[in-house]
Design a protein around this motif. Sequence first.
Motif, PDB file in Angstrom:
ATOM      1  N   ARG A 135       0.837  -1.192   0.000  1.00  0.00           N
ATOM      2  CA  ARG A 135       0.000   0.000   0.000  1.00  0.00           C
ATOM      3  C   ARG A 135       0.872   1.242   0.000  1.00  0.00           C
ATOM      4  NH1 ARG A 135      -3.775  -0.424   5.099  1.00  0.00           N
ATOM      5  NH2 ARG A 135      -1.672  -0.660   6.022  1.00  0.00           N
ATOM      6  N   ARG A 136       0.268   2.343  -0.477  1.00  0.00           N
ATOM      7  CA  ARG A 136       1.026   3.590  -0.537  1.00  0.00           C
ATOM      8  C   ARG A 136       1.336   4.117   0.850  1.00  0.00           C
ATOM      9  NH1 ARG A 136      -1.559   8.663  -3.623  1.00  0.00           N
ATOM     10  NH2 ARG A 136      -2.760   8.724  -1.679  1.00  0.00           N
ATOM     11  N   VAL A 137       0.435   3.881   1.797  1.00  0.00           N
ATOM     12  CA  VAL A 137       0.685   4.352   3.167  1.00  0.00           C
ATOM     13  C   VAL A 137       1.901   3.654   3.761  1.00  0.00           C
ATOM     14  CG1 VAL A 137      -0.310   4.577   5.472  1.00  0.00           C
ATOM     15  CG2 VAL A 137      -1.769   4.866   3.447  1.00  0.00           C
ATOM     16  N   ASP A 138       2.032   2.373   3.493  1.00  0.00           N
ATOM     17  CA  ASP A 138       3.190   1.646   4.013  1.00  0.00           C
ATOM     18  C   ASP A 138       4.489   2.165   3.403  1.00  0.00           C
ATOM     19  OD1 ASP A 138       1.373   0.129   5.425  1.00  0.00           O
ATOM     20  OD2 ASP A 138       1.268  -1.447   3.872  1.00  0.00           O
TER      21      ASP A 138
ATOM     22  N   ARG B 242      16.822  10.227   6.632  1.00  0.00           N
ATOM     23  CA  ARG B 242      17.329  11.100   7.682  1.00  0.00           C
ATOM     24  C   ARG B 242      18.760  11.570   7.374  1.00  0.00           C
ATOM     25  NH1 ARG B 242      16.975   7.716  11.286  1.00  0.00           N
ATOM     26  NH2 ARG B 242      14.804   8.100  11.876  1.00  0.00           N
TER      27      ARG B 242
ATOM     28  N   LEU C 173       9.516   7.755   5.424  1.00  0.00           N
ATOM     29  CA  LEU C 173       9.658   8.796   6.449  1.00  0.00           C
ATOM     30  C   LEU C 173      10.484   8.329   7.637  1.00  0.00           C
ATOM     31  CD1 LEU C 173       6.037  10.306   6.460  1.00  0.00           C
ATOM     32  CD2 LEU C 173       8.123  11.312   5.493  1.00  0.00           C
ATOM     33  N   HIS C 174      10.427   7.055   7.985  1.00  0.00           N
ATOM     34  CA  HIS C 174      11.155   6.546   9.153  1.00  0.00           C
ATOM     35  C   HIS C 174      12.451   5.824   8.769  1.00  0.00           C
ATOM     36  CE1 HIS C 174       6.966   6.992  10.606  1.00  0.00           C
ATOM     37  NE2 HIS C 174       7.527   7.253  11.794  1.00  0.00           N
ATOM     38  N   SER C 175      12.892   5.982   7.538  1.00  0.00           N
ATOM     39  CA  SER C 175      14.118   5.297   7.113  1.00  0.00           C
ATOM     40  C   SER C 175      15.351   6.113   7.496  1.00  0.00           C
ATOM     41  CB  SER C 175      14.093   5.074   5.596  1.00  0.00           C
ATOM     42  OG  SER C 175      14.058   6.325   4.914  1.00  0.00           O
TER      43      SER C 175
ATOM     44  N   GLN D 115       5.014   5.224   2.230  1.00  0.00           N
ATOM     45  CA  GLN D 115       5.296   6.549   2.768  1.00  0.00           C
ATOM     46  C   GLN D 115       5.846   6.478   4.185  1.00  0.00           C
ATOM     47  OE1 GLN D 115       1.627   8.682   2.388  1.00  0.00           O
ATOM     48  NE2 GLN D 115       1.859   8.987   0.159  1.00  0.00           N
ATOM     49  N   GLU D 116       5.276   5.626   5.019  1.00  0.00           N
ATOM     50  CA  GLU D 116       5.786   5.496   6.384  1.00  0.00           C
ATOM     51  C   GLU D 116       7.189   4.908   6.393  1.00  0.00           C
ATOM     52  OE1 GLU D 116       3.040   3.198   8.572  1.00  0.00           O
ATOM     53  OE2 GLU D 116       1.504   4.790   8.711  1.00  0.00           O
ATOM     54  N   GLY D 117       7.460   3.967   5.504  1.00  0.00           N
ATOM     55  CA  GLY D 117       8.798   3.402   5.430  1.00  0.00           C
ATOM     56  C   GLY D 117       9.836   4.426   4.998  1.00  0.00           C
TER      57      GLY D 117
END
Length: 425
Positions: free
Chosen positions: A158-161, A173, A167-169, A163-165
């Motif tokens: 899914r696109r949400v997964d 950072r 952002l938290h990668s 995006q979260e991956g």
Amino acid sequence: MARTDEDGRTARNTAPVDTSQVDTVPRAGSPAAGAAVPGARMPRWLPRAMVLALALVAAFQLGSWAFHQLTGLLINILIAFFLALAIEPAVSWMASRGMRRGFATFLVFLGLAIAVAGFVTLLGSMLAGQIIKMVEGFPDYLDSVINWINETFHSHLRRVDVQEGLLHSDWLRKYAQNSAAGVLDVSGQVLGGLFQLLTIGLFAFYFAADGPRLRRTLCSVLPPSRQAEVLRAWEIAVDKTGGYLYSRGVMALISGIAHYVLLAALGVPYAPVLGVWVGLVSQFIPTIGTYLAGALPMLIAFTVDPLYAVWVLVFVVIYQQFENYMLQPKLTSKSVDIHPAVAFGSVIAGTALLGAVGALIAIPAVATLQAFLGAYVKRYDVTDDPRVHGHRRRGTDAPGLLSRARRLIWQRPAEESEEPEEGSA
């Protein structure tokens, strides 16, 4: 006992003894037989020679250090000098019409600044529009990629997964930290480039506005015969530099129109701006200008249709061959009067010496040097020899290759027919 005549004659005939040789022979135990005398003084010229040698070494080291420190400034002055030579015809034309030379130079620079600012503004608006379009269409593009992955690999992504991956990668950072740290470096490079551009413009303005004064200053320290040579070299440099920029401007205009027609026919957005981009970048940025100029239209065409990018690539390659082998030699021979091979070699040599700047000014510099030295080389009439035109001269007793092959073919059957006759005899 008194000396006889024979003794007297014998005494008179005896050779006198050389006392200087006897005195200079060192005796055993004397100071001269060992080391030098302690009270002896060194030559007077030795200290001065040592000081002079040290001074020369120090001057060489100081001059080498100063040259390396001032290399950037000297390159900027060289660019400014050729820029002043390029605008010299326009400034002289306006000055001959009664305008002050300083004001004429200002008008030329103002026109150049307006043209550059307009081009940068159009290009910036095009790039900004494309970036906004890509950012707005990124979610749809990401959805299409995710759907393709799910259908191909039977996954449930899914696109949400995603995006979260992201952002938290850790990669994102670290990339953000490095980008924040590189902002200062980019700002420093931009400020340095602006200062360098200001330096070049200032020196070019003074060279163009005070051209007659500069020529008078140079000629005032030379004899009259040398003054004529300096003025002639200056005039040749102005003609060749202006001719080079004229030929480049004509090729930029032709290239821009040709690429604009193609992009407009394909329906690629911002076709006029892209045509101007291709024309200017491909002609005035040496070595990599052609590839850099063709990359942007290909990228914009790819956003419309990937097949359009292929068509643009094919057109860029074909037009580049047409320009290199048909258009550029004719324009260069008429304006700069330099052989294409010499131009290519001068660009390579200039790139090796001064980088992109050397590649840009190599052709007018070599053309100026060639024209200046050509006046001092004595030329003779060429004999009307066929070898001059690339034809071999064949003598009456030296048959050609075709005749020799024909003779060899006819002689071989004759020799074979004579051999059986000799055997039967």
